[in-house]
Enzyme design. Structure first.
Site, PDB file in Angstrom:
ATOM      1  N   HIS A 312       0.848  -1.194   0.000  1.00 16.11           N
ATOM      2  CA  HIS A 312       0.000   0.000   0.000  1.00 16.11           C
ATOM      3  C   HIS A 312       0.876   1.233   0.000  1.00 16.11           C
ATOM      4  O   HIS A 312       1.937   1.237   0.625  1.00 16.11           O
ATOM      5  CB  HIS A 312      -0.927   0.014   1.229  1.00 16.11           C
ATOM      6  CG  HIS A 312      -2.088   0.920   1.048  1.00 16.11           C
ATOM      7  ND1 HIS A 312      -2.023   2.254   1.338  1.00 16.11           N
ATOM      8  CD2 HIS A 312      -3.328   0.693   0.562  1.00 16.11           C
ATOM      9  CE1 HIS A 312      -3.190   2.814   1.051  1.00 16.11           C
ATOM     10  NE2 HIS A 312      -3.996   1.894   0.582  1.00 16.11           N
ATOM     11  N   ASP A 370      -8.012  -5.338  -0.309  1.00 13.17           N
ATOM     12  CA  ASP A 370      -8.506  -5.991  -1.521  1.00 13.17           C
ATOM     13  C   ASP A 370      -8.156  -7.463  -1.595  1.00 13.17           C
ATOM     14  O   ASP A 370      -8.767  -8.211  -2.353  1.00 13.17           O
ATOM     15  CB  ASP A 370      -7.962  -5.272  -2.754  1.00 13.17           C
ATOM     16  CG  ASP A 370      -8.621  -3.929  -2.912  1.00 13.17           C
ATOM     17  OD1 ASP A 370      -9.810  -3.840  -2.590  1.00 13.17           O
ATOM     18  OD2 ASP A 370      -7.953  -2.974  -3.333  1.00 13.17           O
TER      19      ASP A 370
END
Ligand code: CMC
Length: 436
Positions: A312, A370
């Protein structure tokens, strides 16, 4: 300055000259101070260089706070885990839009305001006839949301607070209808009209799964899981799609056009397209025995293969949304009686290996939201092409809240970054016959 007081300014000195620029240091309620560079060019004749804006605060905001090192995500100050456990998506939508949790009367009014807008103008239905059956639902979302300004001209005056609010209601209320219809069209089933007696999440599941020939059976566990997925994706500070919404909005464009721009930015696999990419990746790996070869390919930079659902831009410790999603994942699989799903086994094995591997550990690459949301959505029966539209559905609330905050911000100016030009210096035009 006392030992505990925060510094109030920083000074930049240009090497080899007497030129200095004094930059005020601004403090928020949380997070590091930021240097105000608005007068830097005037004082020192230089701009800053920050591709991807990773070191730049593009605006002041009171909506969402992230501490990437500590794995903290707060909506209006409330930890995401508390909201995911105790709140509902529409309550979170109110919180994001207005700044505080609603009392009972405020919530009732908001709930009514949103649900009264769930139907689409009937003529919008005809849009679908123009789309190919195999159109990606994100293409349908971009097109239909962008076209909303043509159907709702009575709420596009961005200088009128009530019109802005009505646009927000319309977007939050209609995006589930648009998303569900994009799915129904792709499988050739009749569109189901919204039901205002159901919760926001349940109404969406109804429009996705019900058919006129059968009576619809509610499932509170799946409704709760859906609601939680929506809460976790509702906002995420100044990410690529939110910044796109703000940038489009800074020109004075209408809210429907701005949200369509956000949907376009979300579509990419590095952002909202990642949950779809996770499932595609698992399908390509196919079997646990292929994991080592796949991991080797990921580590080989020349392959450009990424472990989708890992890493991320901001969270460099863990993604707090991923923890909640992991728990929801097990709840949903339990409810649906899925025990030995080969894709899930593969995902869990991949997670274990990657969390142990020095390449990922040393780069602080952890599973993100996700990684698990893709697995849950698959178990709930959503086709992979619907994963990113679901993210868009949830994020519409965050986008519109950020857009409203931007419009009301007296510091707001048109977004206009500068550049470091590395092209040809000025040169004269040469006639084609004289060119080498
Ligand atoms: N697989 C393999 N290597 C990776 C990955 C990954 N998923 N992510 C980052 N790296 C490597 C990267 O190549 C770099 O290596 P090196 O230092 O050797 O050059 C190092 O890790 C540091 O990466 P970074 O430059 O700090 O990462 P970034 O901030 O530019 O990118 C990211 C963040 C999310 C785009 C990236 O991690 C990625 O592409 N992940 C896969 C896609 C994904 O799951 N995206 C969903 C994000 S969560 C949903 C959302 O909020 O949008």
């Amino acid at each position: 300055m006392s030992a505990s007081a925060k510094p109030s300014q920083a000074t930049i000195t240009i090497e080899g000259s007497n030129t200095t620029a004094v930059l005020p240091l601004l403090s928020g309620t949380l997070g590091p101070q930021v240097a105000d560079i608005r007068k830097l060019q005037a004082q020192a004749g230089i701009f800053t260089f920050d591709p991807g804006y990773g070191e730049t605060a593009s605006c002041e905001s009171k909506i969402t706070y992230i501490d990437g090192d500590e794995g903290v995500l707060l909506y209006r100050g409330y930890p995401i885990a508390q909201l995911a456990e105790k709140s509902t998506f529409l309550e979170v939508a109110y919180l994001l839009m207005y700044g505080d949790l609603p009392n009972a009367a405020q919530f009732e009014e908001f709930n009514h305001g949103v649900t009264m807008h769930t139907m689409l103008h009937e003529q919008i239905r005809r849009f679908w006839e123009g789309f190919r059956r195999d159109a990606h639902p994100m293409a349908v979302l971009c097109g239909v949301v962008g076209a909303m300004s043509a159907f709702y001209p009575d709420s596009v005056n961005i200088n009128d607070a009530r019109e802005r609010e009505i646009s927000a209601f319309r977007l939050i209320a209609k995006i589930p209808t648009i998303t569900a219809w994009a799915y129904k069209y792709s499988i050739g089933q009749p569109f189901m009209y919204p039901r205002n007696d159901l919760s926001y999440a349940e109404n969406f599941l109804y429009m996705m799964n019900a058919v006129p020939a059968e009576s619809y059976r509610k499932n509170p566990i799946l409704e709760r899981a859906m609601d939680r997925i929506l809460i976790l994706h509702a906002d995420h500070e100044q990410n690529a799609s939110t910044s796109t919404v703000r940038l489009a909005g800074s020109t004075g464009a209408n809210p429907f056009a701005c949200i369509a721009a956000g949907i376009a930015a979300l579509w990419g696999p590095a952002h909202g397209g990642a949950n779809e990419a996770v499932l595609k990746m698992l399908g390509e790996i196919g079997d646990k025995k292929n994991i080592p070869a796949f991991i080797a390919e990921v580590k080989d930079k020349s392959s450009h293969t990424k472990l989708m659902g890992f890493g991320h831009r901001v969270y460099k410790n863990f993604d707090p949304r991923a923890k909640i999603m992991q728990q929801t994942c097990y709840e949903v699989l339990g409810e649906l009686g899925i025990k030995n799903d080969p894709l899930l086994d593969l995902a869990m094995e991949l997670e274990k290996i990657a969390l142990d591997d020095d390449y990922f550990v040393s780069r602080k690459l952890y599973p993100n939201v996700d990684f698990y949301s893709g697995i849950i959505l698959k178990a709930m029966g959503f086709p992979t092409t619907m994963f990113t539209p679901l993210f868009a559905l949830a994020r519409t609330t965050g986008w519109i809240s950020q857009w409203m905050e931007m419009i009301e911000d007296p510091q707001q100016r048109i977004g206009r970054p500068r550049q470091l030009y590395t092209g040809a210096p000025q040169r004269d035009y040469v006639a084609i016959a004289a060119r080498a």
